[in-house]
Motif scaffolding. Structure first.
Motif, mmCIF file in Angstrom:
data_model
loop_
_atom_site.group_PDB
_atom_site.id
_atom_site.type_symbol
_atom_site.label_atom_id
_atom_site.label_comp_id
_atom_site.label_asym_id
_atom_site.label_seq_id
_atom_site.Cartn_x
_atom_site.Cartn_y
_atom_site.Cartn_z
ATOM 1 N N VAL A 227 0.865 -1.179 0.000
ATOM 2 C CA VAL A 227 0.000 0.000 0.000
ATOM 3 C C VAL A 227 0.901 1.229 0.000
ATOM 4 O O VAL A 227 1.969 1.235 0.624
ATOM 5 N N ASP A 239 -3.167 10.826 -2.627
ATOM 6 C CA ASP A 239 -3.465 9.656 -3.448
ATOM 7 C C ASP A 239 -3.135 8.405 -2.653
ATOM 8 O O ASP A 239 -2.262 8.413 -1.772
ATOM 9 N N ASP A 241 -2.736 4.036 -3.223
ATOM 10 C CA ASP A 241 -2.641 2.950 -4.199
ATOM 11 C C ASP A 241 -2.302 1.660 -3.473
ATOM 12 O O ASP A 241 -1.726 1.679 -2.371
ATOM 13 N N GLY A 243 -1.554 -2.845 -4.344
ATOM 14 C CA GLY A 243 -1.360 -3.920 -5.310
ATOM 15 C C GLY A 243 -0.700 -5.100 -4.635
ATOM 16 O O GLY A 243 -0.522 -5.117 -3.401
ATOM 17 N N ASN A 261 -1.685 -4.543 -10.406
ATOM 18 C CA ASN A 261 -1.335 -3.146 -10.145
ATOM 19 C C ASN A 261 0.071 -3.067 -9.556
ATOM 20 O O ASN A 261 0.270 -2.693 -8.398
ATOM 21 N N ASP A 263 3.859 -2.759 -8.143
ATOM 22 C CA ASP A 263 4.623 -1.751 -7.414
ATOM 23 C C ASP A 263 5.603 -1.093 -8.379
ATOM 24 O O ASP A 263 6.460 -1.749 -8.952
ATOM 25 N N GLN A 266 8.137 3.447 -6.199
ATOM 26 C CA GLN A 266 8.051 4.889 -5.945
ATOM 27 C C GLN A 266 9.179 5.410 -5.071
ATOM 28 O O GLN A 266 9.466 6.598 -5.073
ATOM 29 N N ASP A 328 -1.018 2.518 -17.301
ATOM 30 C CA ASP A 328 -1.539 1.908 -16.077
ATOM 31 C C ASP A 328 -1.515 0.398 -16.248
ATOM 32 O O ASP A 328 -2.365 -0.181 -16.931
ATOM 33 N N THR A 330 -2.349 -3.077 -15.492
ATOM 34 C CA THR A 330 -3.380 -3.761 -14.715
ATOM 35 C C THR A 330 -2.853 -5.046 -14.106
ATOM 36 O O THR A 330 -3.034 -5.303 -12.912
ATOM 37 N N LYS A 744 4.995 4.002 2.346
ATOM 38 C CA LYS A 744 4.806 2.743 1.619
ATOM 39 C C LYS A 744 5.070 1.571 2.555
ATOM 40 O O LYS A 744 6.069 1.552 3.272
#
Length: 751
Positions: A227, A239, A241, A243, A261, A263, A266, A328, A330, A744
């Motif tokens: 997360v 924001d 996100d 996955g 989704n 990682d 980041q 993006d 998926t 994160k």
């Protein structure tokens, strides 16, 4: 060399009334009872310098195959008179430190391998190895390690689980591994190895000792959800996100990786770059899914360096085809396995939005004792551009004996774009011959067709290119004991470049020398001279430019810490004349990076670069060029603080300031001549900033909590300049295009 461990292992197993009692505890201490029955190795020889003579300090190693994994123990004799460099480094970080290495080829075929490094401070590096000696440290594996230290030396233990890499099905209950071990004494630069081969040699991976071990099997099911929460202080927005990555390894012969989704790393920031050339910048990929089992798909093709390849995973999720942000992703899936003597791999990824792309790859290989071949097909579907791209590849490797190594590959592309078809092909071959006595030769040839297109999925610096290079190398290791140098590695090269259109790009000759010094540092010197020729890329298809002779001179030096001094220094000096002004008007560049080791856990560094180019030639649209007088200042500074074994704080600051003033405008005529014209081309300046403070807490292996503050920006201005590069550099620190705080959390669950 082929080594059989089976008899001793079976004897050890019979001696254990309770199998668990014979397990190796990875605590960094070599317990003779735990290592009873292991193969003991003490035949280490010098490979840095590559004299293959006995080492100054003894090294012992133990190799033991257990149901839990491959266990390796090192005992490194190092008395008080030989300094020990034990500073901590971040995972996969560089550093002049005492360390040991395990290199493993799990299939024993010389196709792909893994490198596991443990330093005296128990920091680690792990990397994949392909094409004999091409290392990629983007991959992070889950394996155990520990070190200990005493008055006479230090010890290290590793345990590499059998599920860490895909492996072929073993026959007759045994598996043949390729193994190499080495140890580095940082204060002297000595590297001792078993077998005595260095990774800079043309053949490295295929020369490992072959070791037969019991064919143990392990399974793994690991799920890593993550997360991320981001607060944007500039956009005044937040924001969130999430996955997950999944790794399922029921056995060595079949492994599956999947992601939802994915990682996108980041917390791993790319280095700042300034690129005005016609060739795109290459970036590495640290996303876990895209590095796991990826070495099987790493087919390098298209240039003499190691960047060009048929699958460049940064394409997946890169800038969207409609130009609106990034793609993006998926979901993606990857399969690796073996059947019927073949290794195979399948890769698929999908970007789910309207401008999304679909990526597919299928690869298979088959290997024999001295010969192996492989094939791969890739496909990319880009509906937004009405484009589909297929690439087909065949490669082979042949080692007829210990002196010769031959590698080749053939590639073809088939692209449909807006109803039009483009097909072309390319090929490369590399022939290495070890003449003995320190001498060796290499011949490299490359052909890239004019319509060859690989960059829908791969990374190719250019097409429409032919390249032939001959290299004669000589290694010198018998230097006097009084010399400050331990070895020299000389290379003398001649090359020719031309396009498929018959345009002569350049001929070149070069000589370079890479040296290892007795202070543990190294030195590199190079001189290259290019003939008059042409640049067929600079105008982006609007003509071919004639160029005069070009000159390149480079010097690099690494001086590590000495004795009790906390200072080390890296330095680079370069001169490159590649514009229209000839050899006398080249770019001068100096880079200095002093490092200050406050303690074994805290490092301060500051790299400063200044460059001056009196004849920087840049494209300015159509067939128009501008020659600029430019100055640039770059700063790369920060700190690494390992608070304890679980906590790390990293601060990194990068700043760039550049000033460019027009000297002359040119138009390229149909014959390639640059014609001076009186046209307005504006001066320009550039400022760039990247700043990050990152805290990391390791919750468990490959499970982390990150807190990161990031700020950055870029400013490009055109027009008459009233300031100089120092002002552009200082202005960079005021940029604030982006400012974010990120949290994160990722946690790996093993089932």
């Amino acid at each position: 060399m082929r080594i059989h461990l089976l008899p001793s292992l079976l004897a050890a197993a019979a001696a254990c009334a309770v199998p668990a009692a014979c397990a190796v505890e990875i605590d960094g201490r070599i317990d003779p009872e735990e290592w009873r029955g292991a193969r003991r190795i003490d035949e280490f020889r010098l490979t840095q310098p590559l004299s293959r003579q006995p080492a100054s300090q003894a090294t012992e190693a133990w190799l033991l195959a257990t149901p839990e994994g491959l266990a390796i123990g090192f005992r490194n004799h190092q008395p008080a008179g030989v300094p020990r460099l034990r500073q901590r480094t971040q995972r996969d970080g560089n550093g002049t430190v005492d360390r040991v290495n395990l290199y493993v080829d799990f299939d024993g075929d010389g196709r792909a391998g893994y490198n596991f490094t443990v330093t005296l401070a128990n920091s680690i590096v792990d990397a994949t190895i392909t094409s004999e000696n091409q290392f990629n440290d983007d991959w992070d594996g889950d394996w155990r390690h520990a070190t200990s230290e005493d008055a006479d030396g230090w010890s290290a233990e590793m345990l590499i689980p059998w599920h860490i890499a895909p492996m072929r099905e073993a026959g007759d209950g045994t598996r043949t591994l390729g193994i190499q071990l080495d140890r580095v004494i940082a204060s002297t630069g000595e590297r001792t190895s078993w077998p005595a081969v260095h990774y800079n040699e043309a053949r490295f991976l295929s020369t490992f000792n072959r070791v037969e071990v019991p064919a143990y099997k392990q399974s793994l099911l690991a799920i890593t959800p993550y997360v991320v929460g981001v607060r944007d202080f500039v956009g005044h927005d937040s924001d969130f996100d999430a996955g997950a990555d999944l790794f399922w390894k029921p056995s060595g012969k079949f492994q599956l990786s999947a992601t939802l989704n994915p990682d996108f790393g980041q917390v791993e920031s790319d280095e700042l770059t300034v690129n005005f050339s016609a060739t795109e910048t290459f970036f590495s990929d640290k996303r876990p899914f895209f590095t796991e089992n990826q070495s099987f798909f790493d087919v390098q093709f298209g240039s003499y360096n190691s960047n060009s390849r048929l699958i460049y995973t940064r394409r997946v999720g890169a800038r969207a085809d409609d130009g609106n942000g990034s793609g993006d992703v998926t979901a993606a899936i990857k399969l690796n396995g073996s059947a019927g003597g073949f290794n195979y791999g399948l890769f698929a990824a999908s970007e789910g939005d309207e401008a999304g792309r679909d990526f597919y790859a299928l690869r298979a290989t088959r290997d024999f004792e001295r010969f192996g071949f492989g094939a791969m097909a890739t496909r990319v579907v880009r509906p937004f551009q009405d484009r589909s791209a297929n690439v087909y590849e065949f490669d082979q490797r042949w080692n007829p004996n210990a002196q010769w190594a031959i590698r080749s590959a053939l590639v073809a592309s088939d692209v449909e774009h807006n109803g039009r078809s483009a097909r072309d092909s390319g090929g490369q071959i590399r022939i290495d011959y070890d003449m003995g006595g320190g001498w060796r030769q290499q011949l490299y040839g490359l052909h890239l067709g004019k319509r060859l297109q690989l960059n829908d999925f791969g990374y190719l610096e250019r097409n429409n290119f032919n390249y032939l290079r001959y290299d004669l190398g000589r290694r010198v290791t018998d230097l006097p004991a009084a010399s400050s140098y331990a070895s020299h590695d000389w290379h003398y090269a001649a090359s020719r470049r031309y396009s498929d259109d018959g345009v002569h790009i350049a001929d070149a000759i070069a000589v370079n020398r890479r040296s290892e010094l007795r202070d543990g540092g190294n030195e590199f010197v190079e001189l290259g001279l290019w003939s008059a020729g042409h640049d067929d890329l600079i105008t982006r298809g609007n003509g071919v430019l004639r160029l005069p002779e070009r000159l390149y001179v480079s010097y690099e030096r690494l001086r590590p810490r000495r004795g009790d001094s906390p200072w080390s220094l890296s330095a680079e000096l370069n001169y490159s004349a590649e514009g229209l002004g000839g050899i006398d008007e080249g770019q001068s560049r100096i880079y200095l990076e002093p490092n200050y080791q406050v303690s074994d856990r805290l490092l301060l560094f500051a790299g400063m670069e200044y460059s001056h180019n009196p004849d920087w030639l840049l494209w300015r649209g159509g067939n128009r060029l501008g020659a600029f007088r430019s100055d640039a200042l770059n700063l790369n500074a920060g700190l690494q603080w390992f608070i304890d074994d679980k906590q790390e704080l990293r601060v990194r600051l990068e700043a760039i300031g550049m000033d460019a003033r027009l000297k002359q405008a040119y138009r390229v005529d149909p014959k390639g001549r640059p014609l001076a014209v009186e046209e307005e081309i504006p001066d320009f300046s550039l400022s760039n900033l990247g700043f990050q403070i990152r805290y990391r807490y390791e919750l468990a292996p490959l499970s982390y909590l990150y807190l990161a503050y990031v700020r950055g920006g870029e400013l490009f201005e055109e027009g008459p300049r009233s300031t100089r590069v120092g002002r552009e550099f200082s202005d960079a620190f005021e940029l604030r295009d982006d400012e974010q705080f990120l949290v994160k959390l990722s946690y790996r669950f093993e089932i």
